[in-house]
Write an enzyme that holds these catalytic residues in place. Structure first.
Site, PDB file in Angstrom:
ATOM      1  N   GLY A 162       0.864  -1.091  -0.036  1.00  0.00           N
ATOM      2  CA  GLY A 162       0.134   0.200   0.077  1.00  0.00           C
ATOM      3  C   GLY A 162       0.806   1.268  -0.105  1.00  0.00           C
ATOM      4  CE  LYS A 163       0.636   3.650  -6.018  1.00  0.00           C
ATOM      5  NZ  LYS A 163       1.634   2.712  -6.428  1.00  0.00           N
ATOM      6  CB  ALA A 181       1.310   0.970   4.654  1.00  0.00           C
ATOM      7  CB  THR A 218      10.313   9.860 -10.015  1.00  0.00           C
ATOM      8  OG1 THR A 218       9.103   9.545 -10.181  1.00  0.00           O
ATOM      9  CG2 THR A 218      10.381  10.580  -8.408  1.00  0.00           C
ATOM     10  N   GLY A 220      16.862   9.342 -12.596  1.00  0.00           N
ATOM     11  CA  GLY A 220      16.923  10.069 -11.265  1.00  0.00           C
ATOM     12  C   GLY A 220      15.658  11.097 -11.318  1.00  0.00           C
ATOM     13  CG  ASP A 268      10.080  -6.010  -6.750  1.00  0.00           C
ATOM     14  OD1 ASP A 268       9.512  -5.249  -7.745  1.00  0.00           O
ATOM     15  OD2 ASP A 268       9.263  -6.883  -5.948  1.00  0.00           O
ATOM     16  N   GLY A 313       8.754   4.321  -5.995  1.00  0.00           N
ATOM     17  CA  GLY A 313       8.245   5.528  -5.823  1.00  0.00           C
ATOM     18  C   GLY A 313       8.174   5.954  -4.206  1.00  0.00           C
ATOM     19  CG  ASP A 314       5.514   3.420  -2.295  1.00  0.00           C
ATOM     20  OD1 ASP A 314       4.657   4.438  -2.950  1.00  0.00           O
ATOM     21  OD2 ASP A 314       4.998   2.352  -2.488  1.00  0.00           O
TER      22      ASP A 314
HETATM   23  O1  RIB Z   1       3.760   1.754  -4.752  1.00  0.00           O
HETATM   24  C1  RIB Z   1       3.763   0.147  -4.641  1.00  0.00           C
HETATM   25  C2  RIB Z   1       2.256  -0.360  -3.946  1.00  0.00           C
HETATM   26  O2  RIB Z   1       1.456   0.037  -4.687  1.00  0.00           O
HETATM   27  C3  RIB Z   1       2.302  -1.801  -3.686  1.00  0.00           C
HETATM   28  O3  RIB Z   1       2.883  -2.125  -2.322  1.00  0.00           O
HETATM   29  C4  RIB Z   1       0.805  -1.821  -3.812  1.00  0.00           C
HETATM   30  O4  RIB Z   1       0.265  -2.409  -2.481  1.00  0.00           O
HETATM   31  C5  RIB Z   1       0.055  -0.682  -4.222  1.00  0.00           C
HETATM   32  O5  RIB Z   1      -0.329   0.154  -3.346  1.00  0.00           O
END
Ligand code: RIB
Length: 310
Positions: A42-43, A45, A223, A228, A249, A254-255
């Site tokens: 989840g972005k 979390a 991004t 970069g 992977d 982005g997170d």
């Molecule tokens: O950015 C990656 C996330 O996108 C994944 O963890 C997935 O749950 C979606 O929310």
């Protein structure tokens, strides 16, 4: 800063169901994949966990189902030191789930079943206001209902809190939302969706970014994957290259970028330094499998930047 920077994340919390495959299947096609694993995602979390691992005091505003996936996600957030005071549970929907395919090049496709994430309301945001108005930076994505994001971003902005919006998944954005954003962080695909402009060259990316500055966004950091990021402000633009790494992977890159950007800006770092820190975090993130579990720690990011002795 003699205290931990405070970052409040408003966003989604999922359990990721991931299969590795030689390639992404075409429509109507069945292929045989490789290993399968589940993990926290989840972005929202991921960004909360990423910011906590980088040294921030993190509050998370989110909604989970009253189910086993919700228990798993909450336990993981707690282990990571994310404050759960504003993470609510609902019996009305299941915890969010993401179905992810990662190919041999580390590229992914993701479908999210939003579940409880779609139940996060403006009233929930109101009851989380101490976390929002007391933060140094408030960080948002678009896996929560748009009205809720607009409400929360407006509340943070009105309190003088720096607002970062990671506009993922990409979509057109309301002027009302753009006007609340200090730093917008689209990737190239999202930039095209938001502006409707062609973004195939750096010059095109910059002019698309400038169209967003004209609508009230404070700064746009685009991004560019392995290349970069480009930071565009009313004062000028700076291309910030990323380190080359062996990609395993890309899920959650982005997170990691947004988490690191939020922490660095909350610490008061200048934008270009914050972008370099975020590039390093994203580079490390893609060297491991999974989303939240692959978020780098502060020491790793500083080592990659060659700052371990500073
Ligand atoms: O950015 C990656 C996330 O996108 C994944 O963890 C997935 O749950 C979606 O929310």
């Amino acid at each position: 800063m003699d205290r931990k920077p405070k970052v409040t994340v408003v966003g989604s919390c999922n359990i990721d169901l991931v299969v590795r495959a030689p390639r992404i299947p075409a429509a109507g096609e069945t292929i045989l994949g490789g290993p399968f694993f589940t993990g926290p995602g989840g972005k929202g979390a991921n960004q909360a966990i990423g910011a906590a691992r980088l040294g921030a005091d993190v509050a998370f505003v989110a909604k989970l189902g009253r189910d086993a996936f919700g228990d798993q996600a909450a336990a993981n957030l707690e282990r990571e030191g994310v404050r759960l005071d504003y993470v609510q549970r609902t019996a009305k929907a299941a915890t969010g789930v993401a179905f992810i395919v990662v190919d041999d090049a580390g590229e992914n496709t993701i479908i999210v079943a939003s579940g409880a994430n779609a139940q996060l309301t403006s009233a929930d945001v109101d009851s989380s206001s101490p976390a929002l108005v007391g933060a140094d930076v408030a960080l948002f994505q678009l896996e929560s209902p748009l009205a809720t994001v607009i409400h929360a971003a407006s509340m943070a902005r009105a309190a003088g809190v720096k607002v970062i919006l990671n506009p993922a998944p990409g979509r057109r954005l309301e002027p009302e939302l753009l006007a609340t954003v200090d730093v917008l962080t689209p990737n190239e695909t999202e930039m095209q969706l938001i502006t409707g402009m062609l973004v195939e060259t750096l010059v095109q990316v910059e002019s698309a970014a400038r169209s967003l500055l004209a609508q009230g966004v404070g700064a746009v950091v685009v991004t560019l994957g392995a290349k970069g990021a480009l930071a565009v402000t009313p004062a000028g633009s700076r291309y910030v290259p990323a380190d080359e790494v062996a990609v395993v992977d890309t899920t959650g890159a982005g997170d990691a970028f947004n988490a690191a950007l939020a922490v660095a800006l909350a610490e008061g770092q200048p934008l270009v330094d914050a972008v370099a820190f975020a590039n390093a975090a994203a580079a490390l993130q893609v060297t491991k499998n999974g989303a939240a579990p692959a978020m780098p720690r502060r020491a790793e990011v500083e080592a990659l930047m060659g700052k371990e002795n500073i």
